[in-house]
Scaffold this motif. Sequence first.
Motif, PDB file in Angstrom:
ATOM      1  N   LYS A   1       0.854  -1.192   0.000  1.00 44.84           N
ATOM      2  CA  LYS A   1       0.000   0.000   0.000  1.00 44.84           C
ATOM      3  C   LYS A   1       0.888   1.239   0.000  1.00 44.84           C
ATOM      4  O   LYS A   1       1.956   1.233   0.626  1.00 44.84           O
ATOM      5  CB  LYS A   1      -0.860   0.044   1.271  1.00 44.84           C
ATOM      6  CG  LYS A   1      -1.889  -1.063   1.354  1.00 44.84           C
ATOM      7  CD  LYS A   1      -3.075  -0.770   0.466  1.00 44.84           C
ATOM      8  CE  LYS A   1      -4.186  -1.788   0.682  1.00 44.84           C
ATOM      9  NZ  LYS A   1      -5.076  -1.901  -0.491  1.00 44.84           N
ATOM     10  N   VAL A   2       0.431   2.266  -0.683  1.00 39.53           N
ATOM     11  CA  VAL A   2       1.122   3.556  -0.636  1.00 39.53           C
ATOM     12  C   VAL A   2       0.219   4.520   0.128  1.00 39.53           C
ATOM     13  O   VAL A   2      -0.953   4.689  -0.225  1.00 39.53           O
ATOM     14  CB  VAL A   2       1.382   4.102  -2.060  1.00 39.53           C
ATOM     15  CG1 VAL A   2       2.013   5.495  -1.988  1.00 39.53           C
ATOM     16  CG2 VAL A   2       2.283   3.155  -2.840  1.00 39.53           C
ATOM     17  N   LEU A   3       0.756   5.118   1.179  1.00 40.24           N
ATOM     18  CA  LEU A   3      -0.033   6.037   2.002  1.00 40.24           C
ATOM     19  C   LEU A   3       0.543   7.442   1.900  1.00 40.24           C
ATOM     20  O   LEU A   3       1.763   7.619   1.925  1.00 40.24           O
ATOM     21  CB  LEU A   3      -0.023   5.583   3.468  1.00 40.24           C
ATOM     22  CG  LEU A   3      -0.368   4.105   3.721  1.00 40.24           C
ATOM     23  CD1 LEU A   3      -0.191   3.764   5.197  1.00 40.24           C
ATOM     24  CD2 LEU A   3      -1.789   3.802   3.256  1.00 40.24           C
ATOM     25  N   PHE A   4      -0.339   8.412   1.779  1.00 44.35           N
ATOM     26  CA  PHE A   4       0.071   9.823   1.755  1.00 44.35           C
ATOM     27  C   PHE A   4      -0.396  10.425   3.080  1.00 44.35           C
ATOM     28  O   PHE A   4      -1.590  10.649   3.274  1.00 44.35           O
ATOM     29  CB  PHE A   4      -0.575  10.556   0.563  1.00 44.35           C
ATOM     30  CG  PHE A   4      -0.045  10.107  -0.779  1.00 44.35           C
ATOM     31  CD1 PHE A   4      -0.473   8.924  -1.368  1.00 44.35           C
ATOM     32  CD2 PHE A   4       0.901  10.865  -1.455  1.00 44.35           C
ATOM     33  CE1 PHE A   4       0.026   8.514  -2.604  1.00 44.35           C
ATOM     34  CE2 PHE A   4       1.403  10.468  -2.692  1.00 44.35           C
ATOM     35  CZ  PHE A   4       0.966   9.285  -3.267  1.00 44.35           C
ATOM     36  N   CYS A   5       0.557  10.629   3.989  1.00 45.73           N
ATOM     37  CA  CYS A   5       0.178  10.958   5.372  1.00 45.73           C
ATOM     38  C   CYS A   5       0.675  12.328   5.810  1.00 45.73           C
ATOM     39  O   CYS A   5       1.444  12.983   5.131  1.00 45.73           O
ATOM     40  CB  CYS A   5       0.792   9.962   6.354  1.00 45.73           C
ATOM     41  SG  CYS A   5       0.958   8.299   5.787  1.00 45.73           S
ATOM     42  N   HIS A   6       0.263  12.660   7.022  1.00 47.96           N
ATOM     43  CA  HIS A   6       0.776  13.818   7.746  1.00 47.96           C
ATOM     44  C   HIS A   6       1.912  13.342   8.665  1.00 47.96           C
ATOM     45  O   HIS A   6       2.141  12.150   8.820  1.00 47.96           O
ATOM     46  CB  HIS A   6      -0.309  14.391   8.665  1.00 47.96           C
ATOM     47  CG  HIS A   6      -1.489  14.961   7.971  1.00 47.96           C
ATOM     48  ND1 HIS A   6      -1.517  16.233   7.489  1.00 47.96           N
ATOM     49  CD2 HIS A   6      -2.711  14.428   7.695  1.00 47.96           C
ATOM     50  CE1 HIS A   6      -2.707  16.478   6.953  1.00 47.96           C
ATOM     51  NE2 HIS A   6      -3.439  15.394   7.051  1.00 47.96           N
ATOM     52  N   GLY A   7       2.557  14.290   9.315  1.00 49.86           N
ATOM     53  CA  GLY A   7       3.383  13.929  10.482  1.00 49.86           C
ATOM     54  C   GLY A   7       4.877  13.903  10.259  1.00 49.86           C
ATOM     55  O   GLY A   7       5.635  13.842  11.220  1.00 49.86           O
ATOM     56  N   GLY A   8       5.325  13.908   9.005  1.00 46.07           N
ATOM     57  CA  GLY A   8       6.760  13.971   8.732  1.00 46.07           C
ATOM     58  C   GLY A   8       7.511  12.726   9.164  1.00 46.07           C
ATOM     59  O   GLY A   8       6.922  11.725   9.590  1.00 46.07           O
ATOM     60  N   GLY A   9       8.818  12.821   9.038  1.00 45.83           N
ATOM     61  CA  GLY A   9       9.677  11.701   9.420  1.00 45.83           C
ATOM     62  C   GLY A   9       9.503  11.366  10.889  1.00 45.83           C
ATOM     63  O   GLY A   9       9.365  10.194  11.262  1.00 45.83           O
ATOM     64  N   ARG A  10       9.445  12.388  11.714  1.00 44.42           N
ATOM     65  CA  ARG A  10       9.320  12.140  13.150  1.00 44.42           C
ATOM     66  C   ARG A  10       7.982  11.509  13.505  1.00 44.42           C
ATOM     67  O   ARG A  10       7.882  10.751  14.470  1.00 44.42           O
ATOM     68  CB  ARG A  10       9.535  13.430  13.936  1.00 44.42           C
ATOM     69  CG  ARG A  10      10.999  13.843  14.017  1.00 44.42           C
ATOM     70  CD  ARG A  10      11.177  14.954  15.039  1.00 44.42           C
ATOM     71  NE  ARG A  10      12.528  15.463  15.105  1.00 44.42           N
ATOM     72  CZ  ARG A  10      13.499  14.915  15.841  1.00 44.42           C
ATOM     73  NH1 ARG A  10      13.273  13.826  16.553  1.00 44.42           N
ATOM     74  NH2 ARG A  10      14.705  15.442  15.842  1.00 44.42           N
ATOM     75  N   GLY A  11       6.951  11.839  12.738  1.00 43.37           N
ATOM     76  CA  GLY A  11       5.664  11.172  12.941  1.00 43.37           C
ATOM     77  C   GLY A  11       5.826   9.670  12.746  1.00 43.37           C
ATOM     78  O   GLY A  11       5.285   8.851  13.507  1.00 43.37           O
ATOM     79  N   GLN A  12       6.609   9.305  11.745  1.00 42.45           N
ATOM     80  CA  GLN A  12       6.835   7.887  11.471  1.00 42.45           C
ATOM     81  C   GLN A  12       7.730   7.227  12.529  1.00 42.45           C
ATOM     82  O   GLN A  12       7.648   6.021  12.733  1.00 42.45           O
ATOM     83  CB  GLN A  12       7.411   7.690  10.070  1.00 42.45           C
ATOM     84  CG  GLN A  12       6.420   7.981   8.961  1.00 42.45           C
ATOM     85  CD  GLN A  12       5.134   7.190   9.133  1.00 42.45           C
ATOM     86  OE1 GLN A  12       5.147   5.977   9.324  1.00 42.45           O
ATOM     87  NE2 GLN A  12       3.997   7.876   9.077  1.00 42.45           N
ATOM     88  N   PHE A  13       8.579   8.021  13.182  1.00 41.38           N
ATOM     89  CA  PHE A  13       9.385   7.432  14.268  1.00 41.38           C
ATOM     90  C   PHE A  13       8.450   6.817  15.324  1.00 41.38           C
ATOM     91  O   PHE A  13       8.785   5.819  15.962  1.00 41.38           O
ATOM     92  CB  PHE A  13      10.275   8.494  14.945  1.00 41.38           C
ATOM     93  CG  PHE A  13      11.388   9.041  14.089  1.00 41.38           C
ATOM     94  CD1 PHE A  13      11.678   8.505  12.846  1.00 41.38           C
ATOM     95  CD2 PHE A  13      12.159  10.104  14.547  1.00 41.38           C
ATOM     96  CE1 PHE A  13      12.702   9.020  12.063  1.00 41.38           C
ATOM     97  CE2 PHE A  13      13.201  10.620  13.771  1.00 41.38           C
ATOM     98  CZ  PHE A  13      13.460  10.082  12.530  1.00 41.38           C
TER      99      PHE A  13
END
Length: 361
Positions: free
Chosen positions: A67-79
């Motif tokens: 799946k490809v997701l277009f999200c908010h939150g930046g790199g740190r959100g993904q941390f």
Amino acid sequence: TQVFNFSSGPAMLPADVLRQAQEELCDWNGLGTSVMEISHRGKAFIEVAEQAEKDLRDLLHIPQNYKVLFCHGGGRGQFAAVPLNLAGSAGVADYVDGGYWAESAAKEAQKYLTPNVIDACTTVDGLRAIKPMSEWQLTKGAAYLHYCPNETIDGIAIDETPAFGDDVTVVADYSSTILSSPLDVSRFGVIYAGAQKNIGPAGLTLVIVREDLLGKANIACPSILDYTVLAKNDSMFNTPPTFAWYLAGLVFKWLKAKGGVAAMDKINQQKAELLYGVIDNSDFYRNSVAAANRSRMNVPFQLADSALDAVFLEESFAAGLHALKGHRVVGGMRASIYNAMPLEGVRALTDFMQDFERRHG
Ligand code: PLP
């Protein structure tokens, strides 16, 4: 003077894309309104969104089971999102520490699980390097292995994809190197990237996740970070950053027109060779990373005489070469040469560096 911006971010976009966006800003597609003003749930925007995903899938040859997701939150959100989505019952994950961002990811993960931090940093002949993968001590039963293939601040790259067998889910922070060279998505469980270096403006974050990893999020995972919720809602659980998504779509089209990721890889190689070549062939400049681990996106370099730093920055700026000041953690200079930086920009920089050396060396 033509300006070349060597900033590490946020948002390095190809000049052609910015011009197109400017032309379309107030009247997009003949609608008499801006693309940022139309509903994200309307047909017109959904077409933009779907086309962007399709073009990204083409560029990276993303297999159907991702799946490809277009999200908010930046790199740190993904941390935070990575452990919240993937920890499962394991309670432990391996974090390869190769620099500032990998270490930051491990620190954030500590809120949700026990990170086994694998210190991958070493020195070879006095230069910063990454230990061979055979020396990485993985944890049995760990939920995943996290690493950062390009350390934006340190200028350190891990080009080899970790290969520890199918049992090890590899998660990679591709924020500062996605789309700069070919990538075998099938080797990864999750790839994520803040958009603001090689893709588009800040505010958009890409996640590419293998489908079998969905459905395991921690109950406490905020819905907007939950890969399963985002996938089910086509990344529109909440209002997505629509203008950034549209701009990313323009960048994907630009990349395709340039010949795709393989063509970018060649240009990026030329750019890096040119810049490192000038640094290496002089005693006036130096880079402290071992050749095998040098980043092709972010090139930190020092002047042998740091007393000249201020005048280097002043003169380079006056010559149209902007944002060369190094990150405060590393000092010296840093030239970020993402996809949007043309070869002429790097040539203008190396010409300036050689001239500066002649005048001040
Ligand atoms: N990871 C890497 C490799 C980065 O370069 C950055 C920012 O520069 C981040 C993570 C953090 O991204 P953000 O500021 O979008 O949270």
